[in-house]
Enzyme design. Structure first.
Site, PDB file in Angstrom:
ATOM      1  N   CYS A   1      52.081  60.839  60.139  1.00  0.00           N
ATOM      2  CA  CYS A   1      52.425  61.661  61.312  1.00  0.00           C
ATOM      3  C   CYS A   1      52.513  63.098  60.808  1.00  0.00           C
ATOM      4  CB  CYS A   1      53.717  61.174  61.953  1.00  0.00           C
ATOM      5  SG  CYS A   1      55.157  61.243  60.872  1.00  0.00           S
TER       6      CYS A   1
ATOM      7  N   CYS B   1      43.528  33.709  49.676  1.00  0.00           N
ATOM      8  CA  CYS B   1      42.398  32.921  50.164  1.00  0.00           C
ATOM      9  C   CYS B   1      41.335  33.816  50.782  1.00  0.00           C
ATOM     10  CB  CYS B   1      42.854  31.906  51.203  1.00  0.00           C
ATOM     11  SG  CYS B   1      43.713  30.515  50.484  1.00  0.00           S
TER      12      CYS B   1
END
Ligand SMILES: [Zn+2]
Lengths: 362, 92
Positions: free
Chosen positions: A328, A187
């Site tokens: 990381c 949507c």
């Protein structure tokens, strides 16, 4: 629990219905309904179930109210922008009916928590907006034996049914597998007529009340299709699939699985691909979860630094509607961060494999 | 000519139409007629092996062809075929 004098008055139009009576109203008061999502479908569901006197309404949501929600999520108001949807929804529902009990579940349903949460309710109404949660809710309902009032919307078109009743089919009987990611727009991408979830959500609410009272013919075994543009309702027959992996005779799904994987959603992306995405200026968010001193030594300029330890408090800084890529040093801490983000309801999260060590120097 | 009802998500691949008339006496023939009129639909209805995609259900009138004769299911001129894909929208 029986009805108070105020409740007898409040529900008098229900009580005068021979199909309901004070007995039926008491049943509603002693019922527990779980609404998964307090958005487009959850809003009308919540409003009418609260008004109807469903005694306990559980709400699952982790989002905050934004201005673009208000075109259809009528449980929230302009004054609620920025508030947690759970708080805003609970205030509205308790204003309509202070006799009811609202249980707030501020989380995303996951394979770890869904059985315990769903198991505590009588009926579930699924108003989510993504396939992994649709299949998770279905499987949790089948495994705990809770009927699911299902509704789904797209642009001008809606679907409704009742799944996971004792005799009836489940969502997997209808659709054994989800579409691959990207083939069916959401949507958020495809748009939706704001009134549409009102129509579909109230069909779900009607089914919830009928199931709780044990009256009428529910949509179990039928798929209702609603086309707002041509104002047409159609009905298709649904059958319980004997080969259904979760409710069939030789079931292979006996506990909850990894629904992101089931829906073909990747969990990882290589450092090279991330570099290419940055070069293309793709729309996504890159988060570095290392410590500040590591960031100082070497970093990807486009990345936002949020050390892993600070992630729970600073999560709201990350835009939930975007693809989120986390890195990381080597990929371990970012994997933890990805899990945390997914469990907090971020639908689209990827771990950059190998971390910045694998990222090519420019 | 059978009538095929096209769902919203697929209308963009069918010239924006909500229904298409197609010839054929079986589901596979009618769908072949549909995809020859609108080739862009093919990839959305069939996978690379040419099998109907599992998240697209086909109904002849109100019956799921999986419980009839699958793609060999007979289709009469007065029949209506529905293509019903899964949609997930609700909260967003
Ligand atoms: Zn099933």
């Amino acid at each position: 629990m029986s009805l108070t004098a105020e409740e007898l008055e409040r529900y008098s139009r229900h009580i005068m219905l021979p199909e309901m009576g004070a007995e039926g109203q008491e049943k509603l008061k002693n019922s527990k309904v779980l609404l998964v999502g307090t958005g487009g479908l959850g809003a009308p569901l919540g409003l009418y179930l609260a008004a109807a006197g469903v005694g306990t309404i559980g709400l699952v949501d982790f989002d905050t109210v934004s201005v673009s929600n208000l075109q259809r999520q009528v449980i929230h108001g302009t004054k609620d922008i920025g508030r947690r949807k759970l708080d805003s929804a609970a205030d509205t529902l308790l204003d309509i009916n202070p006799n009811i009990n609202i249980v707030k579940h501020e989380l995303a349903l996951t394979s770890e928590n869904a059985l315990a949460i769903v198991g505590a309710y009588d009926v579930v109404a699924d108003g989510t907006d993504n396939f992994p949660t649709r299949y998770l809710v279905n499987d949790a309902c089948v495994l705990t034996g809770k009927p699911n009032a299902y509704g789904s919307i797209f642009r001008f078109e809606g679907q409704a049914s009742v799944f996971a009743t004792e005799e009836g089919p489940c969502y997997r009987c209808l659709y054994p597998e989800p579409p691959p990611p990207g083939l069916v727009p959401s949507c958020a991408e495809g748009g939706v007529l704001g009134i549409l979830p009102g129509v579909i959500g109230l069909i779900q609410a009607t089914e919830v009340v009928k199931i709780l009272l044990g009256i009428g013919q529910t949509l179990a075994g039928r798929l209702l299709l609603y086309d707002a543009m041509n104002m047409k309702f159609r009905e298709l027959k649904l059958r319980k699939n004997p080969d259904c992996p979760v409710c069939g005779t030789n079931r292979t799904v006996t506990k909850l699985i990894d629904y992101h994987q089931f829906c073909g959603m990747p969990k990882e992306i290589s450092a090279l691909e991330v570099k290419a995405k940055l070069a293309r200026k793709d729309d996504f968010v890159l988060i570095d979860v290392r410590e500040p001193h590591e960031h100082q030594a070497r970093n990807i300029p486009e990345a936002t630094l949020i050390p892993l330890g600070q992630l729970p408090q600073r999560m709201l800084e990350i835009d939930r509607s975007k693809l989120v890529i986390v890195h990381c040093k080597s990929g371990m801490r970012s994997a933890k961060a990805c899990t945390l983000l997914r469990e907090s309801g971020y639908p689209n999260v990827l771990n950059m494999t190998g971390g910045i060590d694998a990222y090519p120097a420019s | 000519m059978a009538t095929i009802l096209i769902p919203t998500p697929l209308r963009q691949y069918a010239g924006g139409q909500s229904s298409v008339d197609a010839t054929g006496s079986s589901v596979s023939e009618v769908l072949a007629s549909l995809t020859s009129q609108h080739p862009a639909l093919k990839n959305h209805l069939y996978n690379d092996e040419g099998r109907l995609r599992s998240f697209v259900n086909i109904y002849v009138n109100d019956e799921d062809i999986r419980y009839l004769d699958k793609e060999k299911t007979a289709v009469a001129a007065a029949d209506t075929l529905s293509i019903v894909p899964s949609i997930a929208g609700g909260a967003a």
